[in-house]
Design a protein around this motif. Structure first.
Motif, PDB file in Angstrom:
ATOM      1  N   ALA A  68     -10.515  -6.528   0.846  1.00 16.35           N
ATOM      2  CA  ALA A  68      -9.314  -7.128   1.431  1.00 16.35           C
ATOM      3  C   ALA A  68      -8.318  -6.059   1.850  1.00 16.35           C
ATOM      4  O   ALA A  68      -7.680  -6.160   2.909  1.00 16.35           O
ATOM      5  CB  ALA A  68      -8.666  -8.076   0.420  1.00 16.35           C
ATOM      6  N   SER A  77      -7.039  -5.391   5.672  1.00 16.64           N
ATOM      7  CA  SER A  77      -5.636  -5.596   6.028  1.00 16.64           C
ATOM      8  C   SER A  77      -4.989  -4.358   6.634  1.00 16.64           C
ATOM      9  O   SER A  77      -4.078  -4.470   7.452  1.00 16.64           O
ATOM     10  CB  SER A  77      -4.836  -6.034   4.796  1.00 16.64           C
ATOM     11  N   VAL A  78      -5.448  -3.174   6.241  1.00 18.22           N
ATOM     12  CA  VAL A  78      -4.814  -1.949   6.743  1.00 18.22           C
ATOM     13  C   VAL A  78      -5.580  -1.347   7.917  1.00 18.22           C
ATOM     14  O   VAL A  78      -5.063  -0.473   8.610  1.00 18.22           O
ATOM     15  CB  VAL A  78      -4.670  -0.893   5.624  1.00 18.22           C
ATOM     16  N   ALA A  81      -4.213 -12.390   3.176  1.00 14.09           N
ATOM     17  CA  ALA A  81      -4.757 -11.103   3.604  1.00 14.09           C
ATOM     18  C   ALA A  81      -4.321 -10.707   5.005  1.00 14.09           C
ATOM     19  O   ALA A  81      -4.179  -9.517   5.301  1.00 14.09           O
ATOM     20  CB  ALA A  81      -6.289 -11.138   3.526  1.00 14.09           C
ATOM     21  N   HIS A  82      -4.090 -11.671   5.898  1.00 14.24           N
ATOM     22  CA  HIS A  82      -3.772 -11.335   7.290  1.00 14.24           C
ATOM     23  C   HIS A  82      -2.434 -11.929   7.728  1.00 14.24           C
ATOM     24  O   HIS A  82      -2.198 -12.129   8.911  1.00 14.24           O
ATOM     25  CB  HIS A  82      -4.893 -11.830   8.216  1.00 14.24           C
ATOM     26  N   PHE A 116       1.292  -8.618   5.121  1.00  9.97           N
ATOM     27  CA  PHE A 116       0.013  -8.181   4.587  1.00  9.97           C
ATOM     28  C   PHE A 116       0.148  -6.926   3.724  1.00  9.97           C
ATOM     29  O   PHE A 116      -0.639  -6.699   2.816  1.00  9.97           O
ATOM     30  CB  PHE A 116      -0.971  -7.921   5.739  1.00  9.97           C
ATOM     31  N   TRP A 117       1.162  -6.087   4.043  1.00 12.86           N
ATOM     32  CA  TRP A 117       1.309  -4.838   3.293  1.00 12.86           C
ATOM     33  C   TRP A 117       1.666  -5.104   1.831  1.00 12.86           C
ATOM     34  O   TRP A 117       1.280  -4.344   0.941  1.00 12.86           O
ATOM     35  CB  TRP A 117       2.376  -3.957   3.946  1.00 12.86           C
ATOM     36  N   SER A 127      -1.554  -6.046   0.320  1.00 15.52           N
ATOM     37  CA  SER A 127      -2.371  -4.839   0.193  1.00 15.52           C
ATOM     38  C   SER A 127      -1.973  -4.055  -1.041  1.00 15.52           C
ATOM     39  O   SER A 127      -2.826  -3.554  -1.789  1.00 15.52           O
ATOM     40  CB  SER A 127      -2.221  -3.967   1.446  1.00 15.52           C
ATOM     41  N   ASN A 173      -3.309  -5.840  -4.059  1.00 11.88           N
ATOM     42  CA  ASN A 173      -4.743  -5.621  -4.229  1.00 11.88           C
ATOM     43  C   ASN A 173      -5.028  -4.262  -4.853  1.00 11.88           C
ATOM     44  O   ASN A 173      -5.918  -4.130  -5.704  1.00 11.88           O
ATOM     45  CB  ASN A 173      -5.455  -5.732  -2.878  1.00 11.88           C
TER      46      ASN A 173
END
Length: 469
Positions: free
Chosen positions: A153, A157-158, A322-323, A327-328, A331, A334
């Motif tokens: 993920a 995302s990045v 996730a999107h 999202f950051w 991220s 995660n």
């Protein structure tokens, strides 16, 4: 000055020390254990052990139980977990009949010592060891699945739209490689449990951080009229519906796994000074703080996550963001999960390493294993755990399965059973009835959860491709 005496039941060397307090009290404890912790250290260790990645799957459990069933069972499991944890705390200090100075107290520093004290060395090991191994190995497998999903993920995302994200299996292999490296570092510089308080503090902070992120992100969602909160409205066959409920019940039970190291944590508290003659008040203070934090995390993430997505909530609630535009933040969460489970993996795996290496040493006639042999054992173990995780990467079902066959017995079933044997309350009295009820009910829940989890794993595996993206 007193002479050392060997505890024949638990198989550990105990040193008797007399402590004055309106008379002589003989405290029998293993002097090789470092004991400098306070209640705050108890809270660090306990939060790290209990608040794990399983909390991110609790909203999904509500998708099979609904609001009423989910909240009732989450509340029940929360109370039972606190109660059974308390029972273990009160069984850490048991009567020492070998003491001739006055009142004798023996400290049981590990779960297996308690089992040996009550059942005898051989029977105690046979009763407890399979469950403990299932917990430790199962958590390692589940952590590998969680880490692989979170790393995938994060990469998705990045990364840019032109970059291809690898399959989850590839990230599980990366996580396995990290665990091999950490195992080598741990082999060279393994601290005592008492020395890792700062590691536990960081682990507890990361646990709380990703729980706060999951709660805040879910709470920010305004569900529309299409969100469904009624499990019966989801098109499922009768067998799928029943098995889903079974798995959901033990997924919630899986979230409480800290009992397996409760006595090890209590063993780090010294007797005397701030804790005259007993460690129970300091331990319970830390335990109560732990469950306050745990309750806020579990109820907050579960209620907010299910409210946001209803029965469509994914196995890992962070996967729903996730999107998104933030999202950051997800991220970062995660990565926090990966860092937390990477450290926790080593903590839960060290006893397994020690057991395997001890058995190999016995097979070699007491000759110590060489460094290459020890590294080979740890490398092979991590490879096997990673392969199992790749073949069965079903987070929700794994939570239920491990909760059913391992966490449920050691967390909910054995403590009240041991308490009946230890305390011997009046049969059919309130105390006896409550503990006997918990033994029977949790045993049934464990069987139900095992059946439900195995059913979901088998049906999911039929359409699963191991190395697919």
């Amino acid at each position: 000055m007193t002479a050392p005496s060997v505890d024949q039941q638990a198989g550990v060397l105990n040193i008797s020390k007399s402590v004055e307090d309106d008379g002589q009290v003989c405290i029998s404890e293993d002097e090789s254990v470092k004991r400098t912790a306070g209640w705050t250290d108890v809270a660090y260790h306990s939060v790290t052990a209990m608040v794990g990645a399983g909390v991110l799957g609790l909203p999904s459990a509500f998708s099979h139980l609904g609001w009423a069933g989910g909240i009732i069972f989450l509340s029940f499991s929360f109370w039972v977990s606190w109660y059974t944890y308390k029972l273990l705390v009160y069984m850490h200090e048991v009567p020492d009949l070998d003491c001739t100075l006055g009142k004798g107290v023996r400290r049981l520093d590990r779960y297996d010592q308690l089992s040996a004290y009550l059942l005898g060395a051989r029977r105690g090991k046979l009763v407890l060891l399979p469950f403990q191994l299932a917990v430790l190995i199962g958590i390692g497998i589940t952590y590998t699945v969680v880490a692989g999903g979170c790393l995938q993920a994060f990469a998705g995302s990045v990364g840019t739209s032109g970059n291809k994200v690898l399959g989850t299996w590839a990230y599980m292999i990366m996580f396995g490689a990290l665990q091999v490296a950490l195992a080598m570092v741990a082999l060279a510089m393994l601290p005592s449990f008492d020395d890792i308080r700062w590691v536990s503090l960081m682990g507890s902070l990361m646990s709380m951080a990703y729980c706060i992120i999951a709660f805040a992100m879910s709470a920010s969602v305004k569900p529309d009229s299409t969100v469904n909160y009624v499990p019966a409205a989801v098109p499922r066959s009768t067998i799928d519906r029943v098995m889903g409920i079974f798995n959901a019940l033990t997924s919630i039970l899986f979230a409480y796994g800290g009992h397996n190291v409760a006595l090890e944590i209590q063993a780090t508290i010294p007797v005397g000074g701030r804790h005259p003659l007993t460690t129970i008040p300091a331990m319970m203070k830390g335990v109560n703080v732990t469950f306050l934090v745990t309750g806020l995390c579990y109820f907050g993430v579960t209620i907010a996550g299910f409210h946001a997505f209803g029965t469509a909530v994914p196995d890992n609630v962070l996967g729903a963001f996730a999107h998104g535009s933030h999202f950051w933040v997800v991220s970062a969460a995660n990565l926090m999960v990966v860092l937390h489970v990477a450290a926790a993996y080593q903590v839960v795996t060290m006893p397994v390493y020690n057991l395997i290496e001890t058995r190999l040493k016995q097979a070699r006639g007491g000759v110590d294993l060489t460094m290459p042999m020890t590294l080979g054992v740890r490398l092979l173990y991590v490879i096997l755990v990673t392969l199992v995780a790749i073949v069965i990467p079903f987070f929700g079902a794994l939570m239920g399965l491990i909760g059913a066959i391992a966490v449920t017995p050691t967390t909910f079933l054995l403590p009240p059973l041991f308490w009946i044997m230890f305390k011997r309350p009046r049969k059919w009295g309130l105390e006896w009835s409550v503990n006997a009820f918990l033994v029977v009910v949790t045993a049934l829940l464990g069987l139900m959860g095992m059946v439900g989890s195995l059913y979901i794993i088998i049906t999911s595996w039929q359409t699963f491709k191991v190395f697919a993206n």
